[in-house]
Design a protein around this motif. Structure first.
Motif, PDB file in Angstrom:
ATOM      1  N   GLU A 113      -1.413  16.693 -10.403  1.00  0.00           N
ATOM      2  CA  GLU A 113      -1.857  17.011  -9.045  1.00  0.00           C
ATOM      3  C   GLU A 113      -1.893  15.515  -8.261  1.00  0.00           C
ATOM      4  OE1 GLU A 113      -2.107  19.962  -7.665  1.00  0.00           O
ATOM      5  OE2 GLU A 113      -1.466  20.946  -9.368  1.00  0.00           O
ATOM      6  N   LEU A 114      -2.556  14.538  -8.960  1.00  0.00           N
ATOM      7  CA  LEU A 114      -2.617  13.305  -8.146  1.00  0.00           C
ATOM      8  C   LEU A 114      -1.265  12.803  -7.977  1.00  0.00           C
ATOM      9  CD1 LEU A 114      -5.762  11.452 -10.046  1.00  0.00           C
ATOM     10  CD2 LEU A 114      -5.540  12.505  -7.477  1.00  0.00           C
ATOM     11  N   MET A 115      -0.249  12.763  -8.793  1.00  0.00           N
ATOM     12  CA  MET A 115       0.990  12.052  -8.603  1.00  0.00           C
ATOM     13  C   MET A 115       1.872  13.012  -7.550  1.00  0.00           C
ATOM     14  SD  MET A 115       0.906   9.380 -10.333  1.00  0.00           S
ATOM     15  CE  MET A 115       2.770   9.159 -10.491  1.00  0.00           C
ATOM     16  N   LYS A 165       2.323   8.819   1.046  1.00  0.00           N
ATOM     17  CA  LYS A 165       1.322   8.059   1.870  1.00  0.00           C
ATOM     18  C   LYS A 165       1.830   6.713   2.194  1.00  0.00           C
ATOM     19  CE  LYS A 165      -2.485  10.966   0.678  1.00  0.00           C
ATOM     20  NZ  LYS A 165      -2.714  11.653   1.890  1.00  0.00           N
ATOM     21  N   TYR A 166       1.365   6.078   3.172  1.00  0.00           N
ATOM     22  CA  TYR A 166       1.537   4.597   3.323  1.00  0.00           C
ATOM     23  C   TYR A 166       0.377   3.946   2.626  1.00  0.00           C
ATOM     24  CZ  TYR A 166       2.084   0.304   5.804  1.00  0.00           C
ATOM     25  OH  TYR A 166       2.559  -1.085   6.221  1.00  0.00           O
ATOM     26  N   GLU A 167       0.582   2.833   1.775  1.00  0.00           N
ATOM     27  CA  GLU A 167      -0.414   2.058   1.205  1.00  0.00           C
ATOM     28  C   GLU A 167      -1.034   1.337   2.082  1.00  0.00           C
ATOM     29  OE1 GLU A 167      -0.688  -0.823  -2.717  1.00  0.00           O
ATOM     30  OE2 GLU A 167       0.913  -1.006  -1.313  1.00  0.00           O
ATOM     31  N   TYR A 168      -2.323   1.545   1.991  1.00  0.00           N
ATOM     32  CA  TYR A 168      -3.405   0.589   2.958  1.00  0.00           C
ATOM     33  C   TYR A 168      -4.664   0.843   2.244  1.00  0.00           C
ATOM     34  CZ  TYR A 168      -5.096   5.341   4.561  1.00  0.00           C
ATOM     35  OH  TYR A 168      -5.461   6.415   4.773  1.00  0.00           O
ATOM     36  N   TYR A 169      -5.588  -0.135   2.486  1.00  0.00           N
ATOM     37  CA  TYR A 169      -6.831  -0.051   1.940  1.00  0.00           C
ATOM     38  C   TYR A 169      -7.891   0.365   3.154  1.00  0.00           C
ATOM     39  CZ  TYR A 169      -5.188  -2.614  -1.807  1.00  0.00           C
ATOM     40  OH  TYR A 169      -4.543  -3.308  -2.808  1.00  0.00           O
ATOM     41  N   PHE A 170      -7.914   0.130   4.339  1.00  0.00           N
ATOM     42  CA  PHE A 170      -8.903   0.518   5.272  1.00  0.00           C
ATOM     43  C   PHE A 170      -8.290   1.741   6.112  1.00  0.00           C
ATOM     44  CE2 PHE A 170      -8.818  -4.151   4.808  1.00  0.00           C
ATOM     45  CZ  PHE A 170     -10.177  -4.267   4.321  1.00  0.00           C
TER      46      PHE A 170
END
Length: 332
Positions: free
Chosen positions: A320-322, A327-332
């Motif tokens: 399910e996670l995969m 999405k775009y990779e980001y931290y904030f």
């Protein structure tokens, strides 16, 4: 009289007691378990929690909590997160205002969703509180394996005092004034370590672990920043450092419990098999509720919650996670 008192005779408290005793401090360890007390005082060992280490003669064990805490300059709370408030209530009547409280537990109070330093301050409001955290397995600390940790406080002069006490040639102590970030990083990494163990138990490989740790760091940062932590703290010892050590080491009880769950055990069966507190279980429950109330995205935490508390199948949750939306990779 002693220089430092440890409340709790578990593995990490015992390891730090051994380390400080080697440095020359007089140490008292309090525990309610008579077998542990007798083991320390007569056999110079703690066979239940740290069986391969010799405890120096300047470490004494006591079953009298008032006597053990009455005169020590430093009181180290070496108990699991769920026991912090109860222990503070027990020692409140015997403390003086100049005694410094040091907590080495990593977690949150489940009911109140408060950080442990906040819980301690509510009960022991007259005493300075210092948090010691970072990537530090007891088995390695007791054997003088090079280790680095962080201390923090709302009043950093007390953190600096604790830094001086605990610093040795093999145990390097940094200071960090971001008490929120330090505590949140130390608590949430247990969730990711438990999930990491599950992936190991299923039989997944290095690619999976790298993905889990990296995306797990995103979750740590999102909830940590939301609660007031500083971004740079999570790239330090109590964020990335602690995450690495607990997700990869067989000393990690969270990872070991996860492996058992990944192989088919229930959460309760795995925790019973480990025989010690698995902080990631309570942390998962706490941060699952906290993320929902704050509107923070924590998909790994969400999936782990389903596995631990709703009997979801681990492999299915990974799938399910995969399969989530791109999405775009980001931290904030």
């Amino acid at each position: 009289m002693s220089d430092v008192t440890f409340i709790g005779g578990g593995s990490f408290g015992t390891a730090l007691a051994i380390m400080l005793a080697k440095k020359g401090y007089d140490i008292v360890i309090w525990d309610r378990n008579k077998d542990i007390l007798d083991d320390i005082n007569t056999l110079r060992s703690n066979t239940r929690y740290l069986p391969n280490s010799i405890i120096p003669c300047n470490v004494k064990a006591s079953g009298d909590i008032e006597k053990a805490t009455k005169e020590s300059k430093y009181i180290v709370l070496a108990v699991p997160s769920f026991a912090i408030r109860d222990v503070c209530k027990k020692i409140k009547g015997s403390l003086k205002e100049d005694q410094i409280i040091v907590t080495i537990a990593k977690g949150m109070e489940e009911e109140s969703k408060k950080r442990l330093s906040e819980v301690i301050k509510e009960e022991l409001y007259k005493n300075p509180v210092v948090v010691l955290s970072g990537p530090s397995h007891a088995e390695e600390v007791a054997n003088d394996i090079p280790t680095t940790v962080v201390v923090t406080s709302t009043d950093m002069k007390y953190a600096e005092q604790v830094q001086d006490v605990f610093m040795t040639n093999s145990f390097r102590v940094y200071t960090n004034s971001d008490i929120v970030g330090v505590e949140i990083g130390g608590a949430v990494k247990n969730i990711i370590a438990l999930a990491s163990g599950i992936c190991d138990g299923i039989g997944y490989g290095d690619n999976t672990k790298a993905a889990l740790m990296t995306r797990g760091m995103s979750e740590i940062m999102r909830i940590g920043i939301k609660l007031g932590g500083k971004p740079e703290t999570f790239f330090g010892l109590t964020g990335m450092g602690d995450l690495i050590v607990t997700c990869t080491s067989m000393h990690s009880r969270n990872r070991k419990a996860g492996i058992l769950i990944g192989r088919g055990m229930s959460c309760d069966e795995a925790c019973k098999k480990i025989g010690m507190v698995v902080e990631g279980v309570k942390a998962c429950h706490t941060f699952y509720e906290l993320k929902n109330s704050l509107g923070v995205s924590m998909p790994i935490t969400n999936s782990l919650y389903k596995v631990l508390f709703e009997n979801a199948i681990s492999k299915k949750e990974v799938s399910e996670l995969m399969r989530r939306d791109k999405k775009y990779e980001y931290y904030f």
